[in-house]
Write an enzyme that holds these catalytic residues in place. Structure first.
Site, PDB file in Angstrom:
ATOM      1  CE  LYS A 121      35.946 -13.176 -40.001  1.00  0.00           C
ATOM      2  NZ  LYS A 121      37.008 -13.758 -39.164  1.00  0.00           N
ATOM      3  CG  ASP A 174      34.314 -15.392 -37.425  1.00  0.00           C
ATOM      4  OD1 ASP A 174      35.495 -15.331 -37.063  1.00  0.00           O
ATOM      5  OD2 ASP A 174      33.442 -14.623 -36.964  1.00  0.00           O
TER       6      ASP A 174
HETATM    7  P1  NDP Z   1      30.827 -19.793 -32.487  1.00  0.00           P
HETATM    8  O1  NDP Z   1      29.690 -19.385 -33.321  1.00  0.00           O
HETATM    9  O2  NDP Z   1      31.267 -21.202 -32.472  1.00  0.00           O
HETATM   10  O3  NDP Z   1      30.590 -19.354 -30.987  1.00  0.00           O
HETATM   11  C1  NDP Z   1      30.368 -18.031 -30.670  1.00  0.00           C
HETATM   12  C2  NDP Z   1      30.078 -17.929 -29.190  1.00  0.00           C
HETATM   13  O4  NDP Z   1      30.053 -16.575 -28.806  1.00  0.00           O
HETATM   14  C3  NDP Z   1      28.745 -18.510 -28.816  1.00  0.00           C
HETATM   15  O5  NDP Z   1      28.809 -18.988 -27.509  1.00  0.00           O
HETATM   16  C4  NDP Z   1      27.840 -17.301 -28.945  1.00  0.00           C
HETATM   17  O6  NDP Z   1      26.667 -17.403 -28.184  1.00  0.00           O
HETATM   18  C5  NDP Z   1      28.733 -16.219 -28.406  1.00  0.00           C
HETATM   19  N1  NDP Z   1      28.353 -14.931 -29.031  1.00  0.00           N
HETATM   20  C6  NDP Z   1      28.296 -14.659 -30.352  1.00  0.00           C
HETATM   21  N2  NDP Z   1      27.884 -13.412 -30.565  1.00  0.00           N
HETATM   22  C7  NDP Z   1      27.677 -12.909 -29.341  1.00  0.00           C
HETATM   23  C8  NDP Z   1      27.233 -11.654 -28.898  1.00  0.00           C
HETATM   24  N3  NDP Z   1      26.921 -10.684 -29.764  1.00  0.00           N
HETATM   25  N4  NDP Z   1      27.156 -11.453 -27.560  1.00  0.00           N
HETATM   26  C9  NDP Z   1      27.482 -12.448 -26.679  1.00  0.00           C
HETATM   27  N5  NDP Z   1      27.902 -13.661 -27.065  1.00  0.00           N
HETATM   28  C10 NDP Z   1      27.988 -13.884 -28.363  1.00  0.00           C
HETATM   29  O7  NDP Z   1      32.042 -18.841 -32.943  1.00  0.00           O
HETATM   30  P2  NDP Z   1      33.601 -19.009 -32.695  1.00  0.00           P
HETATM   31  O8  NDP Z   1      33.857 -19.684 -31.410  1.00  0.00           O
HETATM   32  O9  NDP Z   1      34.191 -19.568 -33.929  1.00  0.00           O
HETATM   33  O10 NDP Z   1      34.078 -17.480 -32.620  1.00  0.00           O
HETATM   34  C11 NDP Z   1      34.191 -16.770 -31.382  1.00  0.00           C
HETATM   35  C12 NDP Z   1      35.125 -15.596 -31.580  1.00  0.00           C
HETATM   36  O11 NDP Z   1      36.422 -16.064 -32.002  1.00  0.00           O
HETATM   37  C13 NDP Z   1      34.700 -14.572 -32.641  1.00  0.00           C
HETATM   38  O12 NDP Z   1      35.151 -13.291 -32.247  1.00  0.00           O
HETATM   39  C14 NDP Z   1      35.504 -15.017 -33.868  1.00  0.00           C
HETATM   40  O13 NDP Z   1      35.680 -13.949 -34.781  1.00  0.00           O
HETATM   41  C15 NDP Z   1      36.803 -15.423 -33.201  1.00  0.00           C
HETATM   42  N6  NDP Z   1      37.670 -16.304 -33.947  1.00  0.00           N
HETATM   43  C16 NDP Z   1      37.241 -17.499 -34.446  1.00  0.00           C
HETATM   44  C17 NDP Z   1      38.107 -18.343 -35.108  1.00  0.00           C
HETATM   45  C18 NDP Z   1      37.693 -19.679 -35.581  1.00  0.00           C
HETATM   46  O14 NDP Z   1      38.557 -20.405 -36.085  1.00  0.00           O
HETATM   47  N7  NDP Z   1      36.448 -20.096 -35.466  1.00  0.00           N
HETATM   48  C19 NDP Z   1      39.501 -17.952 -35.355  1.00  0.00           C
HETATM   49  C20 NDP Z   1      39.875 -16.705 -34.727  1.00  0.00           C
HETATM   50  C21 NDP Z   1      38.986 -15.931 -34.087  1.00  0.00           C
HETATM   51  P3  NDP Z   1      25.253 -17.769 -28.889  1.00  0.00           P
HETATM   52  O15 NDP Z   1      25.269 -19.261 -29.001  1.00  0.00           O
HETATM   53  O16 NDP Z   1      24.254 -17.235 -27.947  1.00  0.00           O
HETATM   54  O17 NDP Z   1      25.228 -17.086 -30.221  1.00  0.00           O
HETATM   55  O1  2IT Z   2      39.119 -14.754 -37.323  1.00  0.00           O
HETATM   56  C1  2IT Z   2      39.723 -15.728 -37.813  1.00  0.00           C
HETATM   57  O2  2IT Z   2      40.953 -15.778 -37.859  1.00  0.00           O
HETATM   58  C2  2IT Z   2      38.922 -16.852 -38.310  1.00  0.00           C
HETATM   59  N1  2IT Z   2      37.708 -16.824 -38.191  1.00  0.00           N
HETATM   60  C3  2IT Z   2      39.600 -17.995 -39.008  1.00  0.00           C
HETATM   61  C4  2IT Z   2      39.839 -17.667 -40.452  1.00  0.00           C
HETATM   62  C5  2IT Z   2      40.374 -18.796 -41.285  1.00  0.00           C
HETATM   63  O3  2IT Z   2      40.538 -18.536 -42.493  1.00  0.00           O
HETATM   64  O4  2IT Z   2      40.652 -19.886 -40.785  1.00  0.00           O
END
Ligand code: NDP
Ligand code: 2IT
Length: 451
Positions: free
Chosen positions: A130, A170
């Protein structure tokens, strides 16, 4: 747990905390895995003799670096960049990059640790990593984000490569950021390779990668629901977050017949009792991805919806909850409220969104509960499929990618059943995911000797 396993966990954690002081998220992630695998270690003492767990919690490499850049006013800004290369036993390091003001070493290590087990569960050959920075894209211009990404990659590029370490997105890192990062990597290394995933469709990206985490979480939830003869059809779903994962979890849940009634961001949540529809979800994508607005604006556009500033959506009555925002966003009290309101399935799209207390409440209530490392693995799995397509210099159709994503989520579910089914028939997905993810990495480490 046996006396031995209990003592093993406690003495291991005492040493881990002493050696990694203040890293509370990392401690939390390790304790969870350790609690699941301790009985397995007791049954297979060669893993204890090989000190596999002691090796797994020590990253193979941690890179921390200065990221200097200039803002639009001409002022110099300094952020800190990270890449934690946790484990390469089963493949090149693989995992996302997070840009958020809260990023620190503990958060990077917990995410890299989780990623190792998640990637193992996907059935694809990927190690765990990460990276990220305490840089927040919020309120920054495109030009500022680009300058930051270029500076970040100027250092990171020497540590990554298509067979070494393959970053992706992420929190705070989506298509725009991956584009700037890839452009700088290509320029500095003079190579067009699949060193990043989540790329644009015109330049090496895979169809369905943007959708994969949210869709995959729904596919996993479908498998969980099926164990109780249920489906998404007619169910009320509460989702947190409004970013990449939340948007596509909501879209797929809707396509499968559910009514999605909430979304959130770090400022609050919206409750739409009528449920989202295709037009509303398209508006959310536009709001969050194109104009980078706040979710509160949803309630202004759709007056049937109500905005709750500073709150999280867990008090809303639902059948299924999908936390898709961030770590520790759902605590014990909120878990109790969900269960009391009749929620019987929690499928995590985010990484470690439920606190240990919340997980205990779900499991004691015997409701369906899946940890992120199982249910959100579709994102990194599709990144793995993007890597395959890049290596083959081919592009698969959306149907081909979707079929593979479906198969992978169903294989992960089967692995959870195999290792997580309790004596009373309850499926402990935490135990199942941790043990299944652990075994492959552990045995690969034993096979490869003391490295
Ligand atoms: P984005 O940046 O696209 O969206 C994040 C969302 O979560 C936003 O709505 C954001 O709000 C909110 N958020 C972020 N930090 C906080 C916080 N501290 N408190 C409250 N709300 C918060 O990220 P993703 O959708 O990609 O990621 C969301 C989750 O999924 C994370 O835990 C990530 O690690 C996990 N994940 C992502 C993957 C991916 O492929 N993208 C794969 C697997 C897991 P705001 O706009 O206000 O910041
Ligand atoms: O938490 C996760 O699995 C991700 N943010 C996606 C990682 C990736 O390499 O696609």
């Amino acid at each position: 747990m046996t006396k031995f396993a209990e003592q093993y966990v406690e003495s291991f954690m005492t040493k881990l905390i002493a050696k990694n002081p203040g890293e509370s998220e990392f401690h939390q992630a390790v304790r969870e895995v350790l609690t699941s695998v301790a009985p397995y270690l007791e049954a297979y003492p060669y893993l204890l003799d090989n000190k596999i767990m002691e090796r797994m919690v020590e990253p193979e490499r941690v890179i921390m670096f200065r990221v200097p850049w200039m803002d639009d006013r001409g002022e110099i800004q300094i952020n800190r960049g990270y890449r934690v290369q946790m484990n390469s036993a089963i493949g090149p390091y693989k995992g996302g990059i997070r840009f958020h003001s809260s990023v620190n070493l503990s958060i990077m290590k917990f995410l890299a640790f989780e990623q190792t087990f998640k990637n193992s569960l996907t059935t694809l050959p990927m190690g765990g990593a990460k990276g990220g920075s305490d840089f927040s894209p919020r309120g920054k211009s495109d030009a500022e984000v680009m300058r930051f990404c270029q500076s970040f990659m100027t250092e990171l590029q020497r540590h990554i490569g298509q067979d070494t370490d393959v970053p992706a997105g992420d929190i705070g890192v989506g298509g725009r950021e991956v584009g700037f990062l890839f452009g700088q990597y290509k320029r500095l290394r003079d190579e067009f390779t699949g060193t990043l995933t989540g790329k644009g469709l015109a330049w090496g990206g895979s169809l369905l990668r943007p959708q994969a985490t949210g869709y995959g979480t729904c596919y996993f939830a479908q498998e969980m629901l099926a164990t109780r003869g249920k489906s998404f059809e007619g169910q009320t779903v509460v989702i947190s977050g409004a970013g990449n994962v939340a948007q596509y979890a909501a879209e797929k849940a809707m396509q499968l017949g559910a009514k999605v009634v909430t979304l959130s961001d770090s400022d609050g949540f919206v409750y739409d009792p009528d449920g989202l529809n295709e037009e509303k979800i398209e508006y959310v994508k536009y709001l969050k991805n194109a104009i980078r607005g706040r979710i509160s604006e949803y309630a202004k556009k759709y007056p049937t919806a109500q905005y709750f500033p500073g709150e999280r959506p867990w008090k809303i009555k639902c059948d299924i909850a999908m936390p898709c925002a961030t770590q520790n966003e759902l605590n014990g009290e909120q878990a109790r409220a969900l269960v009391a309101n009749g929620c019987y399935c929690v499928a995590e799209g985010a990484n470690m969104p439920s606190t240990p207390e919340a997980i205990a409440i779900f499991q004691e209530a015997r409701i369906l509960y899946s940890p992120g490392k199982a249910s959100n693995a579709g994102g990194v799995a599709t990144s793995g499929l993007e890597m395959s397509q890049n290596s083959m210099r081919q592009k698969w159709t959306a149907e081909e990618v979707d079929a593979q994503l479906h198969r992978i989520m169903s294989d992960i579910h089967a692995a959870c059943l195999k290792y997580g089914t309790e004596e009373d028939g309850y499926i402990n997905y935490v135990k199942g995911a941790n043990i299944a993810g652990f075994i492959k990495v552990a045995n690969a480490m034993v096979d490869q000797g003391l490295v």
